[in-house]
Structure formats: structure tokens, C-alpha cells
Scaffold this motif. Sequence first.
Motif, short mmCIF file in Angstrom:
data_model
loop_
_atom_site.label_atom_id
_atom_site.label_comp_id
_atom_site.label_asym_id
_atom_site.label_seq_id
_atom_site.Cartn_x
_atom_site.Cartn_y
_atom_site.Cartn_z
N ASN A 7 0.80 -1.23 0.00
CA ASN A 7 0.00 0.00 0.00
C ASN A 7 0.83 1.28 0.00
OD1 ASN A 7 -2.46 -1.41 0.08
ND2 ASN A 7 -2.37 -1.60 2.30
N SER A 8 2.06 1.20 0.52
CA SER A 8 2.82 2.44 0.72
C SER A 8 4.10 2.56 -0.09
CB SER A 8 3.17 2.58 2.20
OG SER A 8 4.06 1.55 2.60
N ALA A 9 4.62 1.45 -0.60
CA ALA A 9 5.93 1.48 -1.24
C ALA A 9 6.00 2.47 -2.40
CB ALA A 9 6.30 0.08 -1.74
N PHE A 10 5.03 2.42 -3.30
CA PHE A 10 5.05 3.31 -4.46
C PHE A 10 4.96 4.77 -4.04
CE2 PHE A 10 3.79 -0.58 -6.73
CZ PHE A 10 4.66 -0.51 -7.82
N ILE A 11 4.15 5.05 -3.03
CA ILE A 11 4.00 6.42 -2.54
C ILE A 11 5.33 6.94 -2.00
CG2 ILE A 11 2.86 7.90 -0.84
CD1 ILE A 11 0.46 5.99 -0.98
N ILE A 12 6.00 6.10 -1.21
CA ILE A 12 7.28 6.49 -0.62
C ILE A 12 8.35 6.69 -1.71
CG2 ILE A 12 9.16 5.76 0.91
CD1 ILE A 12 7.04 4.23 2.55
N ILE A 13 8.37 5.76 -2.67
CA ILE A 13 9.36 5.86 -3.74
C ILE A 13 9.16 7.13 -4.57
CG2 ILE A 13 10.11 4.84 -5.94
CD1 ILE A 13 9.69 2.08 -4.61
N PHE A 14 7.92 7.39 -4.96
CA PHE A 14 7.66 8.58 -5.78
C PHE A 14 7.88 9.87 -4.99
CE2 PHE A 14 5.22 5.57 -8.51
CZ PHE A 14 6.01 5.74 -9.64
N ALA A 15 7.61 9.81 -3.69
CA ALA A 15 7.91 10.96 -2.84
C ALA A 15 9.42 11.21 -2.84
CB ALA A 15 7.41 10.74 -1.43
N GLY A 16 10.19 10.11 -2.80
CA GLY A 16 11.64 10.22 -2.83
C GLY A 16 12.14 10.79 -4.16
N ILE A 17 11.47 10.39 -5.26
CA ILE A 17 11.86 10.91 -6.57
C ILE A 17 11.58 12.41 -6.66
CG2 ILE A 17 11.32 10.84 -9.04
CD1 ILE A 17 10.72 7.83 -8.66
#
Length: 226
Positions: A128-138
Motif C-alpha cells: 500500500n505504501s511502497a510506491f508512494i514512498i518511492i515517488f515521494a523520494g523521486i
Amino acid sequence: MSLGAYIIYFILLMIIPLWAQSKVKTTYSKYSKVVTSSSLTGAQVARKILDENGLFDVHIEEVKGTLTDHYDPRSKVVRLSTGNYHGHSMAAAAVAAHEVGHAIQDAESYAFLNFRTALVPLASFGSNSAFIIIFAGIILNSMNLILLGIIFMSFAVLFQLITLPVEFNASSRAMDQLVMTGIITNSEERETKKVLNAAALTYVAAALVAVAELLRFILMFLANRD
């Protein structure tokens, strides 16, 4: 990776799951019209195998939908979709036996099933959160955030990979039980395996997609770090 390569990559990510789902639906539809020699309903198949294995405390319930069949280890309930619960078909017998296979795994404390169950909280959070965290990092140009997202995604991918031996083992148990209890004859084994193998494709496809996505982000992280 070039734009063309990205396009091919994303097309493959869409095609693989769709192909697997199509294979399952086609095979299930075909063998849901073929009645087994024993002519037992899916519910009767499940009950017979459960009783043969001493699992009298595991109940069977009907659940709405198509191919919504599953085993609930918390409630000790095998839930069969309406068509499989009442159906006398080879597909219904195969699906019912497969879900009972999970109940037998649970009763025997099958290691991979226990490991998968233990992973559920982390895998759910990661999914649920991995993509959100990754794109926030980008967006924030934060390599630490991207790495954190990759770590959480790894738990979700590990869950997918651990699911494979759990599902294949349940199918293997299902075949053994169907033959041993006389629910199907030896001449029906080949067709029954087709149903179980088709269902397994969805898990293989999901695992392939998950691993591909994880590798893509890992490679992106390494490239940006350098």
C-alpha cells in the motif's frame, strides 16, 4: 532505459497478468461443464477430504462471486463460491480440494504457510505504501526515501514469492486427496491437473510482475546513486 523499452516493459506488465487470468477463466469455464465420475458437489468434496484428514472442526461456507474461493485460517473455514459449492464439475472438485489443501497445511503447520502468514502485516503495508514512498523520494530527490520504499516493496514481493510454494503444495495435496478418496478416477487426473495448473498461473504471473517492478526500482536507485 529508452522510451521504447519502457513502453515494451509496461505492455508486458499488463499482458502477463491478463493472459494468466484469461487462461484461468477459459480452463475453468471448460471444466465447469464436465461432471466428475463421483458426481459430488464442491461442498461434498471439501467435506469428504476434511473428514478423511480428521479436520472435523473446519467448516464449509458458500460465498458469493466467481472464483472467490479461499480458506480462512483464523475462522477455520473453507469458503467456496456459489458455482463451486453446488457444482458437480471437475473444476468445482479441483478448486474445493485445493482450498482444503490449505486447511491441511494449516493443521500441519506447513512452514511456508506460517511464514507467509507472518509476512502479511509487512507485505500489506509495503504493497500500500511502497510506491508512494518511492515517488515521494523521486520528487524530493531523496535517495533515503527511495531506498525505504524499495525495502517495503521487498516485503510485498517476498510475500508473492512465498505464495508460490504454498499454492503449488496445496494443489499437489489436492490431487493426492482427490485420487486417494476416489473422488476422481485415474483417467480424470490429467484434466483435473489442467484446472489446478491454470489457477497457479495467476500466482506465477503476479510474482513475475512484482519481481520485475522491484528490480526496476533497484536499478533506478543504483543508477541515481552513482
